[in-house]
Design a protein around this motif. Sequence first.
Motif, PDB file in Angstrom:
ATOM      1  N   VAL A   1      35.977  51.018  31.645  1.00 30.31           N
ATOM      2  CA  VAL A   1      34.684  50.597  32.183  1.00 30.31           C
ATOM      3  C   VAL A   1      34.260  49.266  31.565  1.00 30.31           C
ATOM      4  CG1 VAL A   1      32.228  51.161  32.275  1.00 30.31           C
ATOM      5  CG2 VAL A   1      33.936  52.932  32.731  1.00 30.31           C
ATOM      6  N   GLY A   2      34.470  49.115  30.263  1.00 33.99           N
ATOM      7  CA  GLY A   2      34.146  47.846  29.618  1.00 33.99           C
ATOM      8  C   GLY A   2      34.947  46.695  30.197  1.00 33.99           C
ATOM      9  N   ALA A   3      36.248  46.922  30.383  1.00 33.91           N
ATOM     10  CA  ALA A   3      37.090  45.874  30.969  1.00 33.91           C
ATOM     11  C   ALA A   3      36.647  45.548  32.381  1.00 33.91           C
ATOM     12  CB  ALA A   3      38.549  46.325  30.961  1.00 33.91           C
ATOM     13  N   GLY A   4      36.289  46.578  33.148  1.00 34.45           N
ATOM     14  CA  GLY A   4      35.840  46.357  34.519  1.00 34.45           C
ATOM     15  C   GLY A   4      34.554  45.546  34.578  1.00 34.45           C
ATOM     16  N   LEU A   5      33.610  45.837  33.680  1.00 35.63           N
ATOM     17  CA  LEU A   5      32.350  45.098  33.664  1.00 35.63           C
ATOM     18  C   LEU A   5      32.567  43.641  33.281  1.00 35.63           C
ATOM     19  CD1 LEU A   5      29.966  47.736  32.033  1.00 35.63           C
ATOM     20  CD2 LEU A   5      30.031  47.011  34.432  1.00 35.63           C
TER      21      LEU A   5
ATOM     22  N   LEU B   1      41.834  41.785  32.871  1.00 32.58           N
ATOM     23  CA  LEU B   1      40.861  42.846  32.632  1.00 32.58           C
ATOM     24  C   LEU B   1      40.750  43.790  33.823  1.00 32.58           C
ATOM     25  CD1 LEU B   1      38.154  40.687  30.859  1.00 32.58           C
ATOM     26  CD2 LEU B   1      39.566  42.455  29.809  1.00 32.58           C
ATOM     27  N   GLU B   2      40.861  43.237  35.022  1.00 33.28           N
ATOM     28  CA  GLU B   2      40.837  44.088  36.213  1.00 33.28           C
ATOM     29  C   GLU B   2      42.042  45.019  36.213  1.00 33.28           C
ATOM     30  OE1 GLU B   2      39.009  45.675  39.301  1.00 33.28           O
ATOM     31  OE2 GLU B   2      38.232  43.817  38.462  1.00 33.28           O
ATOM     32  N   GLY B   3      43.171  44.532  35.744  1.00 37.40           N
ATOM     33  CA  GLY B   3      44.357  45.372  35.655  1.00 37.40           C
ATOM     34  C   GLY B   3      44.168  46.530  34.688  1.00 37.40           C
ATOM     35  N   VAL B   4      43.487  46.287  33.561  1.00 33.08           N
ATOM     36  CA  VAL B   4      43.209  47.367  32.617  1.00 33.08           C
ATOM     37  C   VAL B   4      42.373  48.455  33.291  1.00 33.08           C
ATOM     38  CG1 VAL B   4      42.020  47.961  30.469  1.00 33.08           C
ATOM     39  CG2 VAL B   4      43.386  45.867  30.607  1.00 33.08           C
ATOM     40  N   PHE B   5      41.342  48.038  33.994  1.00 36.45           N
ATOM     41  CA  PHE B   5      40.482  48.993  34.701  1.00 36.45           C
ATOM     42  C   PHE B   5      41.271  49.791  35.740  1.00 36.45           C
ATOM     43  CE2 PHE B   5      37.827  49.837  38.462  1.00 36.45           C
ATOM     44  CZ  PHE B   5      36.879  50.688  37.897  1.00 36.45           C
ATOM     45  N   LEU B   6      42.055  49.083  36.551  1.00 39.08           N
ATOM     46  CA  LEU B   6      42.813  49.759  37.605  1.00 39.08           C
ATOM     47  C   LEU B   6      43.856  50.710  37.026  1.00 39.08           C
ATOM     48  CD1 LEU B   6      43.420  46.840  40.143  1.00 39.08           C
ATOM     49  CD2 LEU B   6      41.740  48.679  40.291  1.00 39.08           C
ATOM     50  N   GLY B   7      44.479  50.326  35.926  1.00 34.06           N
ATOM     51  CA  GLY B   7      45.501  51.174  35.342  1.00 34.06           C
ATOM     52  C   GLY B   7      44.961  52.505  34.874  1.00 34.06           C
TER      53      GLY B   7
END
Length: 306
Positions: free
Chosen positions: A124-128, A154-160
């Motif tokens: 969630v932090g990465a997505g924000l 960062l979007e990749g972290v969220f999606l993963g």
Amino acid sequence: MRSRNPVFSRRGFSRDNGYAGFNAAPQAGGPAVGAQQGNPYAQGATPYAQPAGNPYAQNPYAQQDVQYGAPQAPVTTAPGAMTMDDVVARTATTLGTVVVTAVLSWLLLPVDEANLGKSYGIAVGAGLVAMVLALVQSFKRRPAPALILSYAALEGVFLGVISSAVSTYIADGVVAQAVLGTMAVFAGVLVAYKAGWIRVNRRFYGFVMAAALGFVLLMAVNLLFTVFGGGDGLGFRSGALGIVFGVIGIILGACFLALDFKQVEDGIAYGAPREEAWLAAFGLTLTLVWIYMEFLRLLAILNSDD
């Protein structure tokens, strides 16, 4: 007039004349670029500006139309102008960053019961932060490759993490299905656009922006009801309504792809600076992430036990 809303403006290559190319824009299978007033790189804004009429008539770097047996001339590109190779390379770099970080987060951030809260918090932090970086880039007049690649990472972290959780707790295999669905939509829209079945004009742009605005506002209201009221909020993301809105989200994503293709086509035709290829890559990445998330959400609803 192009909206200044960074979410819905779909960054075209026009800075001052609205969405790129709507005055006299090239379209796949259509005529060449029109008069000077449709060129967002008109005199004073670009060294490649052309007089009224055929914008390539007196261009020493003109590329002759080689379709349908037209006479072929030496094909050259204005120095520093964006090409399709530039767009492909930047898009591959940006999407590759998303994929690599998604795989790494899937492997390094487990979603078992003991680590689910921690992994979700990081995701969630990465997505924000990714959303903030996307907004910053959308407001900037020039592309910032470091900013775009940071967003992608960062979007990749969220999606993963989200993909791993859906695969673990809802249905194994839905991630592959969502990826295949996203690829199918991309290929289908590209074929339809090149064949001229999709005509991108001001009316199309206005309709898509209005529909997207309404869609996002509804989802935001639903999220607020979910956070403060608990449960599924207004039910827009679960059950039968969730399926309907999931399909609508995918259709909107397909429309955004058509807008992205139009931006790329106009940028190349008008001799956009090479750095604009990063904006094209940024727009395509945003759209493909949107479509993937809508597919993943839809498949999660279809495979849920509720």
